[in-house]
Design a protein around this motif. Structure first.
Motif, PDB file in Angstrom:
ATOM      1  N   THR B  10     -13.732  25.714   6.362  1.00  0.00           N
ATOM      2  CA  THR B  10     -13.266  26.411   5.166  1.00  0.00           C
ATOM      3  C   THR B  10     -12.077  25.689   4.548  1.00  0.00           C
ATOM      4  O   THR B  10     -11.271  25.080   5.229  1.00  0.00           O
ATOM      5  CB  THR B  10     -12.826  27.835   5.504  1.00  0.00           C
ATOM      6  N   LYS B  11     -12.035  25.778   3.231  1.00  0.00           N
ATOM      7  CA  LYS B  11     -10.938  25.191   2.486  1.00  0.00           C
ATOM      8  C   LYS B  11      -9.918  26.283   2.180  1.00  0.00           C
ATOM      9  O   LYS B  11      -8.727  26.061   2.210  1.00  0.00           O
ATOM     10  CB  LYS B  11     -11.490  24.660   1.164  1.00  0.00           C
ATOM     11  N   GLU B  12     -10.448  27.456   1.845  1.00  0.00           N
ATOM     12  CA  GLU B  12      -9.578  28.514   1.358  1.00  0.00           C
ATOM     13  C   GLU B  12     -10.264  29.861   1.503  1.00  0.00           C
ATOM     14  O   GLU B  12     -11.480  29.953   1.405  1.00  0.00           O
ATOM     15  CB  GLU B  12      -9.317  28.251  -0.133  1.00  0.00           C
ATOM     16  N   VAL B  13      -9.453  30.884   1.744  1.00  0.00           N
ATOM     17  CA  VAL B  13      -9.970  32.254   1.741  1.00  0.00           C
ATOM     18  C   VAL B  13      -9.067  33.065   0.832  1.00  0.00           C
ATOM     19  O   VAL B  13      -7.841  32.926   0.902  1.00  0.00           O
ATOM     20  CB  VAL B  13      -9.962  32.857   3.164  1.00  0.00           C
ATOM     21  N   PHE B  14      -9.646  33.869  -0.059  1.00  0.00           N
ATOM     22  CA  PHE B  14      -8.801  34.767  -0.863  1.00  0.00           C
ATOM     23  C   PHE B  14      -9.539  36.064  -1.173  1.00  0.00           C
ATOM     24  O   PHE B  14     -10.756  36.153  -1.031  1.00  0.00           O
ATOM     25  CB  PHE B  14      -8.318  34.075  -2.143  1.00  0.00           C
ATOM     26  N   TYR B  15      -8.762  37.057  -1.553  1.00  0.00           N
ATOM     27  CA  TYR B  15      -9.306  38.398  -1.763  1.00  0.00           C
ATOM     28  C   TYR B  15      -9.074  38.821  -3.203  1.00  0.00           C
ATOM     29  O   TYR B  15      -7.953  38.762  -3.702  1.00  0.00           O
ATOM     30  CB  TYR B  15      -8.600  39.390  -0.841  1.00  0.00           C
ATOM     31  N   ASP B  16     -10.141  39.252  -3.889  1.00  0.00           N
ATOM     32  CA  ASP B  16      -9.956  39.729  -5.258  1.00  0.00           C
ATOM     33  C   ASP B  16     -10.884  40.905  -5.508  1.00  0.00           C
ATOM     34  O   ASP B  16     -11.479  41.046  -6.554  1.00  0.00           O
ATOM     35  CB  ASP B  16     -10.244  38.608  -6.261  1.00  0.00           C
ATOM     36  N   GLY B  17     -11.014  41.741  -4.507  1.00  0.00           N
ATOM     37  CA  GLY B  17     -11.986  42.825  -4.598  1.00  0.00           C
ATOM     38  C   GLY B  17     -13.183  42.516  -3.707  1.00  0.00           C
ATOM     39  O   GLY B  17     -13.975  43.380  -3.378  1.00  0.00           O
ATOM     40  N   LYS B  18     -13.293  41.239  -3.351  1.00  0.00           N
ATOM     41  CA  LYS B  18     -14.260  40.789  -2.352  1.00  0.00           C
ATOM     42  C   LYS B  18     -13.561  39.758  -1.467  1.00  0.00           C
ATOM     43  O   LYS B  18     -12.506  39.257  -1.831  1.00  0.00           O
ATOM     44  CB  LYS B  18     -15.473  40.130  -3.025  1.00  0.00           C
ATOM     45  N   VAL B  19     -14.196  39.441  -0.338  1.00  0.00           N
ATOM     46  CA  VAL B  19     -13.680  38.356   0.486  1.00  0.00           C
ATOM     47  C   VAL B  19     -14.317  37.076  -0.041  1.00  0.00           C
ATOM     48  O   VAL B  19     -15.539  36.934  -0.045  1.00  0.00           O
ATOM     49  CB  VAL B  19     -14.043  38.538   1.973  1.00  0.00           C
ATOM     50  N   ASN B  20     -13.505  36.179  -0.538  1.00  0.00           N
ATOM     51  CA  ASN B  20     -14.004  34.903  -1.061  1.00  0.00           C
ATOM     52  C   ASN B  20     -13.730  33.806  -0.045  1.00  0.00           C
ATOM     53  O   ASN B  20     -12.583  33.590   0.337  1.00  0.00           O
ATOM     54  CB  ASN B  20     -13.266  34.528  -2.343  1.00  0.00           C
ATOM     55  N   ILE B  21     -14.777  33.136   0.377  1.00  0.00           N
ATOM     56  CA  ILE B  21     -14.584  32.021   1.308  1.00  0.00           C
ATOM     57  C   ILE B  21     -15.086  30.750   0.634  1.00  0.00           C
ATOM     58  O   ILE B  21     -16.255  30.650   0.271  1.00  0.00           O
ATOM     59  CB  ILE B  21     -15.340  32.252   2.631  1.00  0.00           C
ATOM     60  N   LEU B  22     -14.159  29.817   0.447  1.00  0.00           N
ATOM     61  CA  LEU B  22     -14.543  28.527  -0.118  1.00  0.00           C
ATOM     62  C   LEU B  22     -14.748  27.560   1.036  1.00  0.00           C
ATOM     63  O   LEU B  22     -13.815  27.240   1.770  1.00  0.00           O
ATOM     64  CB  LEU B  22     -13.451  28.022  -1.067  1.00  0.00           C
ATOM     65  N   TYR B  23     -15.993  27.128   1.222  1.00  0.00           N
ATOM     66  CA  TYR B  23     -16.305  26.199   2.306  1.00  0.00           C
ATOM     67  C   TYR B  23     -16.044  24.763   1.847  1.00  0.00           C
ATOM     68  O   TYR B  23     -16.021  24.474   0.649  1.00  0.00           O
ATOM     69  CB  TYR B  23     -17.762  26.379   2.747  1.00  0.00           C
ATOM     70  N   GLN B  24     -15.870  23.890   2.849  1.00  0.00           N
ATOM     71  CA  GLN B  24     -15.521  22.493   2.566  1.00  0.00           C
ATOM     72  C   GLN B  24     -16.547  21.773   1.690  1.00  0.00           C
ATOM     73  O   GLN B  24     -16.235  20.816   1.018  1.00  0.00           O
ATOM     74  CB  GLN B  24     -15.367  21.696   3.873  1.00  0.00           C
ATOM     75  N   ASP B  25     -17.798  22.214   1.723  1.00  0.00           N
ATOM     76  CA  ASP B  25     -18.818  21.532   0.924  1.00  0.00           C
ATOM     77  C   ASP B  25     -18.830  22.039  -0.516  1.00  0.00           C
ATOM     78  O   ASP B  25     -19.721  21.699  -1.282  1.00  0.00           O
ATOM     79  CB  ASP B  25     -20.202  21.684   1.568  1.00  0.00           C
ATOM     80  N   GLY B  26     -17.833  22.871  -0.877  1.00  0.00           N
ATOM     81  CA  GLY B  26     -17.717  23.291  -2.266  1.00  0.00           C
ATOM     82  C   GLY B  26     -18.492  24.555  -2.605  1.00  0.00           C
ATOM     83  O   GLY B  26     -18.642  24.909  -3.769  1.00  0.00           O
ATOM     84  N   THR B  27     -18.973  25.253  -1.595  1.00  0.00           N
ATOM     85  CA  THR B  27     -19.684  26.514  -1.845  1.00  0.00           C
ATOM     86  C   THR B  27     -18.705  27.673  -1.702  1.00  0.00           C
ATOM     87  O   THR B  27     -17.982  27.766  -0.716  1.00  0.00           O
ATOM     88  CB  THR B  27     -20.839  26.694  -0.836  1.00  0.00           C
ATOM     89  N   LEU B  28     -18.693  28.518  -2.730  1.00  0.00           N
ATOM     90  CA  LEU B  28     -17.854  29.714  -2.672  1.00  0.00           C
ATOM     91  C   LEU B  28     -18.761  30.889  -2.333  1.00  0.00           C
ATOM     92  O   LEU B  28     -19.699  31.196  -3.064  1.00  0.00           O
ATOM     93  CB  LEU B  28     -17.168  29.953  -4.021  1.00  0.00           C
TER      94      LEU B  28
END
Lengths: 354, 107
Positions: B10-28
Motif C-alpha cells: 500500500t501507498k496510502e490509506v485514507f478515510y472519506d466516508g469509506k476506507v480508501n486504500i491506494l495500492y502500490q500498483d496505482g489501484t485505489l
C-alpha cells in the motif's frame, strides 16, 4: 450575490451535464458548495442512471473551480441522491505508523522451517559479512526459547545494562546486539505462553537503545509461531531469508515458512543452503553428506532467489563455539567467503526490490 | 513469489466516508465502513476453532465509522471503530483479493 459565487456560477453554467443538453446548474447537480480559505468543497448529486457522466463531471468541476482565483484545493464528493448527500460523512485521520526498528534502513528476518539448520550461525556471520562490506549492522536474537547469539558473539554470562526502562545492547566485533540470553540467566528455561512471548518481544524492540544503521538482522526461532507473528505485526520488515539444509524434510518445512511470509506480506529475499557439503580439512575433498543443491532446486521451484550455499567446515563450528564467527576467525575459508558472497547477493536483491 | 507483489503493498490509506486504500500498483480500492465492520475476523467476532461467525450484523450501527487506526507490519490495518471494537486486523491482500469493493486506476 458575492463576486466569488457569481464567478463559480458562471464557470459551472459552462459545464454540460453529459449529453442531456442541460448544464450542471439547470440539472441541479450541485447539492452544496463551500469555500473555506483556498479550499472548495462540493457535493454533486448524480443519479445511478447517469453515473457514466461522473468521470467527466468531476474533472470539469475541478478544473472550473481551480481556474477561479483564490481557489487552490478542491474536494468533490459524488452521491446518487439528495438523501445520501444529507447523511453525515465520517472522516478519520490516516492510520498511524506504529512499527519498531524504523531507525534501520533494512530489517531482515532470518528464518527456517525447522531447527538445527544453522540459522543463528547464518544470522551472525551474515551480520559480520555485511559489516565487513562497510555497513552499520545490529543483531536481534528473537529466538527467545533458545537464544544462541550470546555464545556465538562471545557474550555468554554477560548482562545487558538497564538504565531506567531502557536496555543497552551489547557490542562485539562492531555489531550491537540484543538477546534474551543476555537479559535472563542462562539456565533459566523460557516456558512462556504466547501473550508473554509477545510482551517480551515488544519490550526488546521498544525499550532497547538501538543505535540505528543500515541493517537490523533478526534471528528468528525455527518454525511458524508466536514470535514470527509478533515481528510481522510490530516491524515493517524489508524481507526474509530462509535457511535450510539440502534434505527434503528440511525443504518441506521451509515451504511452510514461505507460506507464512506471504500471508503477512513480507517479501522473500532469498534462500540459503547451509551444510551444503563437507569439505575435508585434510585433503580438501568435498563430500555431500546431507546431499547438495536441494535448496537451490526448491528456490527455483518457488521462484525465490537463491543466495548461495555454505559448506560444512570445522571452522564454522569452532568459530561459533569460541564466540568469534568464521567470517572473522578464518576469513579466507570457503565458508567465510560464502557468507560474504551471500551478503553481496542480498544487497543486490535489495537494490532490485527498491 | 520472489518479492511481495506490488498489488498487495500500500501507498496510502485514507478515510472519506469509506476506507480508501491506494495500492502500490496505482489501484485505489474503496471499502464500505459497515460491511468492513461486519466482516471483522478477530477472535471475538469469529470463532477461532469452528470459523463460525459470532458477530450479529444487525447489532452493528448503520453509521459505524473509524475513530482511529494503525498500520500492522507490512500487511494490515487495525481499525478502532466507533462501537469501541479495535481487535480486528484487516489484511491488505485479503481485502483486495477476497473482499467486495469498488476500485479504479488512479495512476
Amino acid at each position: 450575490m458575492d463576486p466569488l459565487e457569481q464567478k463559480i456560477r458562471d464557470a459551472f453554467s459552462e459545464i454540460a451535464y453529459g449529453d442531456t443538453g442541460q448544464n450542471i446548474l439547470d440539472a441541479d447537480v450541485i447539492y452544496s458548495l463551500e469555500v473555506n480559505g483556498t479550499k472548495a468543497e462540493t457535493v454533486l448529486v448524480v443519479p445511478k442512471d447517469y453515473e457514466s457522466f461522473i468521470g467527466g463531471l468531476t474533472k470539469a468541476v475541478e478544473a472550473a473551480l481551480k481556474s477561479i482565483e483564490g481557489i487552490e484545493e478542491v474536494g468533490i464528493r459524488v452521491v446518487d441522491s439528495a438523501e445520501e448527500a444529507e447523511k453525515p460523512v465520517h472522516h478519520a485521520a490516516p492510520p498511524r505508523k506504529t512499527a519498531y526498528l524504523e531507525e534501520y534502513e533494512h530489517v531482515i528476518l532470518v528464518a527456517s522451517g525447522k531447527g538445527g539448520v544453522g540459522k543463528s550461525t547464518t544470522a551472525v556471520n551474515l551480520a559480520l559479512a555485511l559489516k565487513s562490506l562497510g555497513r552499520k549492522v545490529s543483531l536481534l536474537d528473537a529466538d527467545v526459547y533458545g537464544p544462541s547469539i550470546p555464545a556465538m558473539m562471545g557474550s555468554r554470562g554477560e548482562f545487558s545494562e538497564v538504565i531506567g526502562r531502557r536496555l543497552l545492547p551489547l557490542s562485539r566485533h562492531g555489531v550491537e546486539f540484543m538477546s534474551l540470553g543476555n537479559l535472563v540467566g542462562e539456565d533459566e528455561a523460557v516456558v512462556w505462553r504466547g501473550p508473554m512471548i509477545h510482551q517480551v518481544m515488544e519490550q526488546m524492540l521498544r525499550d532497547t537503545e538501538w543505535p540505528g544503521g543500515d541493517y537490523c538482522i533478526i534471528d528468528l526461532p525455527p518454525g511458524t509461531g508466536d514470535v514470527q507473528i509478533t515481528l510481522a505485526q510490530l516491524t515493517e520488515a524489508t524481507g526474509a531469508l530462509i535457511v535450510c539444509t539440502p534434505q527434503d524434510v528440511a525443504l518441506l518445512d521451509a515451504r511452510k515458512a514461505v507460506k507464512m511470509f506471504e500471508k503477512v506480506n513480507i517479501p522473500l529475499l532469498g534462500m540459503i543452503e547451509n551444510m551444503s557439503s563437507f569439505i575435508c580439512p585434510r585433503c580438501g575433498e568435498e563430500t555431500p553428506i546431507f546431499s547438495k543443491g536441494g535448496a537451490q532446486a526448491e528456490s527455483g521451484e518457488q521462484d525465490i532467489p537463491f543466495l548461495g550455499s555454505i559448506p560444512i567446515e570445522l571452522e564454522v563450528r569452532l568459530g561459533g563455539d569460541a564466540g568469534l564467527p568464521v567470517v572473522l576467525s578464518e576469513p579466507k575459508s570457503a565458508s567465510a567467503q560464502a557468507f560474504v558472497d551471500i551478503a553481496k547477493a542480498l544487497e543486490q536483491q535489495l537494490a532490485e526490490v527498491q | 513469489m520472489a518479492r511481495m507483489p506490488l498489488q498487495f503493498r500500500t501507498k496510502e490509506v485514507f478515510y472519506d466516508g469509506k476506507v480508501n486504500i491506494l495500492y502500490q500498483d496505482g489501484t485505489l480500492a474503496r471499502f464500505e465502513y459497515f460491511s468492513l465492520r461486519c466482516a471483522c475476523v478477530c477472535a471475538s467476532c469469529v470463532d477461532e476453532v469452528s470459523g463460525e461467525k459470532i458477530l450479529d450484523d444487525s447489532k452493528v450501527a448503520k453509521d459505524i465509522h473509524p475513530l482511529d487506526s494503525a498500520y500492522v507490519g507490512n500487511y494490515g490495518l487495525r481499525i478502532h471503530w466507533s462501537d469501541g471494537h479495535d481487535t480486528g486486523i484487516y489484511n491488505f491482500r485479503w481485502l483486495r483479493e477476497s473482499f467486495p469493493h469498488e476500485s479504479e486506476k488512479v495512476n
